[in-house]
Design a protein around this motif. Structure first.
Motif, mmCIF file in Angstrom:
data_model
loop_
_atom_site.group_PDB
_atom_site.id
_atom_site.type_symbol
_atom_site.label_atom_id
_atom_site.label_comp_id
_atom_site.label_asym_id
_atom_site.label_seq_id
_atom_site.Cartn_x
_atom_site.Cartn_y
_atom_site.Cartn_z
ATOM 1 N N GLN A 128 0.848 -1.186 0.000
ATOM 2 C CA GLN A 128 0.000 0.000 0.000
ATOM 3 C C GLN A 128 0.884 1.236 0.000
ATOM 4 N N TYR A 129 0.580 2.186 -0.884
ATOM 5 C CA TYR A 129 1.355 3.407 -0.996
ATOM 6 C C TYR A 129 0.425 4.597 -0.771
ATOM 7 N N ILE A 130 0.870 5.526 0.075
ATOM 8 C CA ILE A 130 0.077 6.710 0.383
ATOM 9 C C ILE A 130 0.919 7.927 0.039
ATOM 10 N N THR A 131 0.465 8.707 -0.933
ATOM 11 C CA THR A 131 1.204 9.874 -1.382
ATOM 12 C C THR A 131 0.888 11.073 -0.493
ATOM 13 N N GLN A 132 1.638 12.161 -0.700
ATOM 14 C CA GLN A 132 1.422 13.364 0.090
ATOM 15 C C GLN A 132 0.033 13.942 -0.159
ATOM 16 N N GLN A 133 -0.448 13.866 -1.406
ATOM 17 C CA GLN A 133 -1.781 14.366 -1.714
ATOM 18 C C GLN A 133 -2.843 13.537 -0.998
ATOM 19 N N GLN A 134 -2.667 12.218 -0.940
ATOM 20 C CA GLN A 134 -3.614 11.363 -0.231
ATOM 21 C C GLN A 134 -3.589 11.628 1.265
ATOM 22 N N ILE A 135 -2.401 11.929 1.801
ATOM 23 C CA ILE A 135 -2.292 12.258 3.219
ATOM 24 C C ILE A 135 -3.096 13.510 3.534
ATOM 25 N N LYS A 136 -3.026 14.503 2.646
ATOM 26 C CA LYS A 136 -3.778 15.745 2.856
ATOM 27 C C LYS A 136 -5.288 15.499 2.836
ATOM 28 N N GLN A 137 -5.723 14.515 2.053
ATOM 29 C CA GLN A 137 -7.156 14.266 1.889
ATOM 30 C C GLN A 137 -7.706 13.244 2.881
ATOM 31 N N THR A 138 -6.847 12.671 3.723
ATOM 32 C CA THR A 138 -7.299 11.658 4.684
ATOM 33 C C THR A 138 -7.791 12.332 5.957
ATOM 34 N N PRO A 139 -9.062 12.128 6.341
ATOM 35 C CA PRO A 139 -9.562 12.719 7.587
ATOM 36 C C PRO A 139 -8.943 12.026 8.798
ATOM 37 N N THR A 140 -8.491 12.817 9.762
ATOM 38 C CA THR A 140 -7.885 12.263 10.972
ATOM 39 C C THR A 140 -8.411 13.004 12.202
ATOM 40 N N LEU A 141 -8.494 12.282 13.307
ATOM 41 C CA LEU A 141 -8.869 12.882 14.582
ATOM 42 C C LEU A 141 -7.637 13.278 15.389
ATOM 43 N N PHE A 142 -6.572 12.503 15.255
ATOM 44 C CA PHE A 142 -5.398 12.713 16.095
ATOM 45 C C PHE A 142 -4.141 13.033 15.285
ATOM 46 N N ARG A 143 -4.265 13.162 13.949
ATOM 47 C CA ARG A 143 -3.121 13.437 13.091
ATOM 48 C C ARG A 143 -1.998 12.443 13.377
ATOM 49 N N SER A 144 -2.325 11.159 13.221
ATOM 50 C CA SER A 144 -1.392 10.102 13.571
ATOM 51 C C SER A 144 -1.076 9.224 12.366
ATOM 52 N N ILE A 145 0.084 8.547 12.441
ATOM 53 C CA ILE A 145 0.485 7.600 11.409
ATOM 54 C C ILE A 145 -0.519 6.459 11.333
ATOM 55 N N GLN A 146 -1.003 6.021 12.493
ATOM 56 C CA GLN A 146 -1.903 4.866 12.544
ATOM 57 C C GLN A 146 -3.203 5.116 11.784
ATOM 58 N N GLU A 147 -3.682 6.357 11.789
ATOM 59 C CA GLU A 147 -4.932 6.650 11.096
ATOM 60 C C GLU A 147 -4.787 6.542 9.580
ATOM 61 N N LEU A 148 -3.569 6.697 9.077
ATOM 62 C CA LEU A 148 -3.351 6.539 7.647
ATOM 63 C C LEU A 148 -3.487 5.085 7.214
#
Length: 292
Positions: A128-148
């Motif tokens: 699984q690969y997560i790009t910087q753009q996908q990171i920006k679009q991922t909703p998070t509650l705690f801004r954590s690696i685990q939520e990605l």
């Protein structure tokens, strides 16, 4: 005895280094319009952000390969005597993946009717690969690696394929960042899902700032011998880098009782007052243009 000890130390160090990934690769073939290979063609790969250049040449069968390429968008230039130069300004190289491109050159003086570029990311179904753009679009509650990792179907509270989260291997810019001693609570404990499996999880801290992440790669049960030192998942993270252009960002995130749900299983519940507010900024640019 000393030779045996030295050999063991070298093997251990090689095994540890082989589990760290901070780059990707680009490979393919250079062919003519009759699908015949073109040997010794010159290929120049330029980073569009930093102007860093990598140079290689096609082999006798037309194959080429760029190894240890920093994940970014690249411009590829291909040239060979008697053929028109070929330029592709938008080739994407991803973390831990090999991007494949086939380049077709036309002889000089001939009108180019069609240029076919085949791009394929070679990976197994467990990557699984997560790009910087996908990171920006991922909703998070705690801004954590685990939520990605929540979109990964093989992940359950940082347990990949049923293995304990303590068996995961987390690399940040190639450096292992694991909770070796095991000073963290299980998924149902104090740390919850936002930090378990990483150092400092009892205090709900993260091993790296969320805004510093450029790309993330996750591998589970690999068949590639170059990746190891784990039994659950191997997670590689690389941090953002500066470019020739000065840039930055400012952010602020607020989470309090007004963002929480008011019902549980259809029953109204009281929500205590709380506030989690995060602010930050980042800036990057050039120190020496095209070099640093």
């Amino acid at each position: 005895m000393r030779r045996l000890l030295l050999t063991v130390v070298v093997i251990v160090q090689v095994c540890m280094l082989s589990s760290q990934e901070t780059t990707g690769s680009l490979a393919g073939r250079v062919l003519d319009t009759d699908s015949s290979p073109i040997p010794i063609a010159t290929l120049i790969l330029s980073n569009t952000e930093t102007n860093e250049q990598l140079v290689t040449y096609s082999q006798e069968n037309g194959s080429y390969r760029f190894l240890n390429v920093t994940p970014a968008i690249y411009l590829l230039e291909v040239s060979y005597l008697g053929y028109d130069d070929y330029i592709d300004p938008a080739i994407s190289v991803r973390l831990g993946a090999e991007t494949k491109y086939k380049v077709i050159l036309s002889q000089s003086g001939m009108e180019i009717e069609e240029v076919t570029i085949l791009g394929q990311k070679t990976n197994t179904n467990t990557d699984q690969y997560i790009t910087q753009q996908q990171i920006k679009q991922t909703p998070t509650l705690f801004r954590s690696i685990q939520e990605l990792q929540r979109t990964n179907p093989e992940n359950n509270l940082n347990s990949f394929q049923g293995a304990s989260h303590r068996f995961n291997n987390l690399n940040i810019d190639g450096v292992a960042t694991n909770d070796i001693i095991g000073f963290q609570e299980p998924a149902s404990g104090a740390a919850g899902s936002q930090a378990n499996g990483t150092p400092g999880s009892l205090s709900k801290t993260q091993p790296i700032g969320f805004g510093a992440i450029k790309e993330l790669s996750t591998k589970t049960t690999p068949f590639d011998v170059s990746v190891g030192n784990f039994n659950g998942a191997n997670i590689d993270i690389i941090t953002k880098n500066g470019t020739n252009q000065l840039g930055g960002s400012v952010f602020g995130y607020l989470n309090n009782q007004f963002t929480a749900g008011r019902k549980l299983d259809g029953e109204s519940v009281d929500v205590a007052e709380y506030s989690d507010y995060q602010i930050g900024r980042n800036i990057g640019g050039t120190i020496i243009e095209n070099k640093l």
